[in-house]
Design a protein around this motif. Structure first.
Motif, PDB file in Angstrom:
ATOM      1  N   VAL A   1      76.178  68.872  53.148  1.00 18.84           N
ATOM      2  CA  VAL A   1      75.541  68.221  51.994  1.00 18.84           C
ATOM      3  C   VAL A   1      74.810  66.949  52.408  1.00 18.84           C
ATOM      4  N   ASN A   2      75.448  66.127  53.236  1.00 18.96           N
ATOM      5  CA  ASN A   2      74.911  64.796  53.527  1.00 18.96           C
ATOM      6  C   ASN A   2      73.877  64.762  54.646  1.00 18.96           C
ATOM      7  N   VAL A   3      73.909  65.740  55.564  1.00 18.08           N
ATOM      8  CA  VAL A   3      73.008  65.677  56.716  1.00 18.08           C
ATOM      9  C   VAL A   3      72.181  66.957  56.888  1.00 18.08           C
ATOM     10  N   THR A   4      72.853  68.089  57.013  1.00 18.11           N
ATOM     11  CA  THR A   4      72.139  69.328  57.335  1.00 18.11           C
ATOM     12  C   THR A   4      71.152  69.699  56.232  1.00 18.11           C
ATOM     13  N   SER A   5      71.526  69.510  54.975  1.00 15.78           N
ATOM     14  CA  SER A   5      70.586  69.819  53.886  1.00 15.78           C
ATOM     15  C   SER A   5      69.372  68.898  53.941  1.00 15.78           C
ATOM     16  N   ALA A   6      69.579  67.646  54.305  1.00  8.50           N
ATOM     17  CA  ALA A   6      68.454  66.711  54.431  1.00  8.50           C
ATOM     18  C   ALA A   6      67.496  67.176  55.519  1.00  8.50           C
ATOM     19  N   ALA A   7      68.052  67.550  56.669  1.00 10.39           N
ATOM     20  CA  ALA A   7      67.211  68.020  57.769  1.00 10.39           C
ATOM     21  C   ALA A   7      66.459  69.285  57.374  1.00 10.39           C
ATOM     22  N   GLU A   8      67.127  70.197  56.689  1.00 14.69           N
ATOM     23  CA  GLU A   8      66.485  71.456  56.301  1.00 14.69           C
ATOM     24  C   GLU A   8      65.391  71.226  55.259  1.00 14.69           C
TER      25      GLU A   8
ATOM     26  N   LEU B   1      69.269  60.810  62.173  1.00 12.95           N
ATOM     27  CA  LEU B   1      68.268  61.806  61.811  1.00 12.95           C
ATOM     28  C   LEU B   1      66.970  61.108  61.409  1.00 12.95           C
ATOM     29  N   ALA B   2      67.078  60.097  60.564  1.00 14.29           N
ATOM     30  CA  ALA B   2      65.890  59.364  60.104  1.00 14.29           C
ATOM     31  C   ALA B   2      65.182  58.682  61.274  1.00 14.29           C
ATOM     32  N   ASP B   3      65.946  58.059  62.155  1.00 11.88           N
ATOM     33  CA  ASP B   3      65.335  57.368  63.300  1.00 11.88           C
ATOM     34  C   ASP B   3      64.614  58.356  64.215  1.00 11.88           C
ATOM     35  N   SER B   4      65.217  59.516  64.460  1.00  9.32           N
ATOM     36  CA  SER B   4      64.585  60.537  65.302  1.00  9.32           C
ATOM     37  C   SER B   4      63.341  61.101  64.623  1.00  9.32           C
ATOM     38  N   LEU B   5      63.461  61.408  63.334  1.00  4.92           N
ATOM     39  CA  LEU B   5      62.331  61.942  62.584  1.00  4.92           C
ATOM     40  C   LEU B   5      61.164  60.952  62.594  1.00  4.92           C
TER      41      LEU B   5
ATOM     42  N   VAL C   1      58.044  65.925  37.960  1.00  4.48           N
ATOM     43  CA  VAL C   1      58.708  66.389  39.170  1.00  4.48           C
ATOM     44  C   VAL C   1      59.302  67.754  38.881  1.00  4.48           C
ATOM     45  N   PRO C   2      58.940  68.756  39.696  1.00  5.56           N
ATOM     46  CA  PRO C   2      59.483  70.094  39.428  1.00  5.56           C
ATOM     47  C   PRO C   2      60.986  70.125  39.653  1.00  5.56           C
ATOM     48  N   GLY C   3      61.678  70.853  38.809  1.00 10.03           N
ATOM     49  CA  GLY C   3      63.122  70.984  38.954  1.00 10.03           C
ATOM     50  C   GLY C   3      63.467  72.116  39.902  1.00 10.03           C
ATOM     51  N   ILE C   4      64.424  71.862  40.753  1.00  8.37           N
ATOM     52  CA  ILE C   4      64.903  72.869  41.700  1.00  8.37           C
ATOM     53  C   ILE C   4      66.416  72.831  41.662  1.00  8.37           C
ATOM     54  N   GLU C   5      67.021  73.990  41.625  1.00  4.49           N
ATOM     55  CA  GLU C   5      68.475  74.055  41.708  1.00  4.49           C
ATOM     56  C   GLU C   5      68.850  74.702  43.022  1.00  4.49           C
ATOM     57  N   ALA C   6      69.703  74.026  43.798  1.00  3.89           N
ATOM     58  CA  ALA C   6      70.094  74.554  45.103  1.00  3.89           C
ATOM     59  C   ALA C   6      71.472  74.036  45.459  1.00  3.89           C
ATOM     60  N   ASP C   7      72.151  74.786  46.303  1.00  2.61           N
ATOM     61  CA  ASP C   7      73.471  74.391  46.775  1.00  2.61           C
ATOM     62  C   ASP C   7      73.312  73.703  48.122  1.00  2.61           C
ATOM     63  N   LEU C   8      73.429  72.381  48.145  1.00  2.00           N
ATOM     64  CA  LEU C   8      73.245  71.629  49.377  1.00  2.00           C
ATOM     65  C   LEU C   8      74.367  71.873  50.379  1.00  2.00           C
ATOM     66  N   ALA C   9      75.466  72.443  49.926  1.00  2.00           N
ATOM     67  CA  ALA C   9      76.552  72.788  50.847  1.00  2.00           C
ATOM     68  C   ALA C   9      76.229  74.069  51.619  1.00  2.00           C
ATOM     69  N   ALA C  10      75.156  74.739  51.249  1.00  2.00           N
ATOM     70  CA  ALA C  10      74.713  75.958  51.933  1.00  2.00           C
ATOM     71  C   ALA C  10      73.246  75.792  52.334  1.00  2.00           C
ATOM     72  N   PRO C  11      72.973  74.945  53.325  1.00  2.00           N
ATOM     73  CA  PRO C  11      71.585  74.652  53.702  1.00  2.00           C
ATOM     74  C   PRO C  11      70.761  75.880  54.074  1.00  2.00           C
ATOM     75  N   GLU C  12      71.430  76.941  54.523  1.00  2.00           N
ATOM     76  CA  GLU C  12      70.700  78.156  54.900  1.00  2.00           C
ATOM     77  C   GLU C  12      70.054  78.831  53.690  1.00  2.00           C
ATOM     78  N   THR C  13      70.423  78.452  52.484  1.00  2.00           N
ATOM     79  CA  THR C  13      69.835  79.040  51.268  1.00  2.00           C
ATOM     80  C   THR C  13      68.679  78.211  50.708  1.00  2.00           C
ATOM     81  N   LEU C  14      68.405  77.072  51.294  1.00  2.00           N
ATOM     82  CA  LEU C  14      67.407  76.165  50.722  1.00  2.00           C
ATOM     83  C   LEU C  14      65.985  76.727  50.754  1.00  2.00           C
ATOM     84  N   ALA C  15      65.625  77.440  51.794  1.00  2.00           N
ATOM     85  CA  ALA C  15      64.264  77.983  51.865  1.00  2.00           C
ATOM     86  C   ALA C  15      63.975  78.900  50.680  1.00  2.00           C
TER      87      ALA C  15
END
Length: 169
Positions: free
Chosen positions: A67-74, A118-122, A15-29
C-alpha cells in the motif's frame, strides 16, 4: 485509492474517480486503464499498523509495503509516459516518521523511508524528461487511526511539533 463514479471536484478541477486495491499493486493497470493526459500524480495513501518487529508477521509487512510503496511505484510507472509528455509533477505525501525511527511503528516507518528513497531515485531518473518530483512530510494528520487512539498517538515525539518538510524540485 477510491473515488466516486463521478469523480471529485477539487477547486475548479474535475478529478476522475478510480477505485483500486492498493494492497494488490498488480491490479492497478486494469483499474487505472490507459492514461492519455496526466499533469500531476499525487500519492497520498498509506496504512500504519502499530506493531513492533517482534509482533508483525510477513503478511503485515507485505500489505504495508504494497500500500505505502509498491502501489506508489506502480502508479507512477503507469503514468510516466503521460507525465513525461506534459513535463508533469509527482507528489508523494510521506510522513515525518519516515525520517526517523518510531518504536512499535516499524513497518510504517520502514515503508515511509522506502517511499522517500523511491522519490529521490525517481527525481534523478526523470529530471532529464522534465518530470518534477516532490515529497511532503506532514508531521501529524487529523485523520482517525483505528488501531491507535489519538491520545496515544499524540504522545509520540513526531506529533508534538507539526511541521511540513519538503524535498524536491
Amino acid at each position: 485509492m477510491t473515488g466516486g463514479p463521478a469523480g471529485a471536484k477539487i477547486g475548479r478541477l474535475d478529478v476522475p474517480g478510480i477505485e483500486a486495491d492498493l494492497a494488490a499493486p498488480e491490479t492497478l493497470a486494469t483499474a487505472v486503464g490507459p492514461l492519455a493526459d496526466v499533469q500531476a500524480l499525487v500519492h497520498c495513501a498509506g496504512i500504519s499498523p502499530v506493531a513492533a518487529v517482534a509482533d508483525a508477521g510477513p503478511a503485515t509487512w507485505r500489505r504495508t509495503m504494497a500500500v505505502n510503496v509498491t502501489s506508489a511505484a506502480e502508479l507512477v510507472r503507469l503514468a510516466l509516459p503521460a507525465l513525461r509528455r506534459s513535463k508533469g509533477h509527482v507528489i508523494f505525501v510521506n510522513a515525518s516518521p519516515g525520517l526517523t525511527g518510531v518504536a512499535r511503528w516499524s513497518g510504517f516507518v520502514a515503508s515511509k523511508a522506502a517511499l522517500r528513497e523511491l522519490a529521490d531515485s525517481l527525481r534523478e531518473e526523470e529530471a532529464a524528461h522534465g518530470v518534477r518530483v516532490t515529497t511532503v512530510y506532514p508531521a501529524a494528520t487529523a485523520s482517525p487511526h483505528p488501531a491507535e487512539p489519538p491520545r496515544r498517538a499524540a504522545g509520540l515525539g513526531w506529533t508534538r511539533r507539526p511541521q511540513v518538510v519538503m524535498s524536491g524540485r
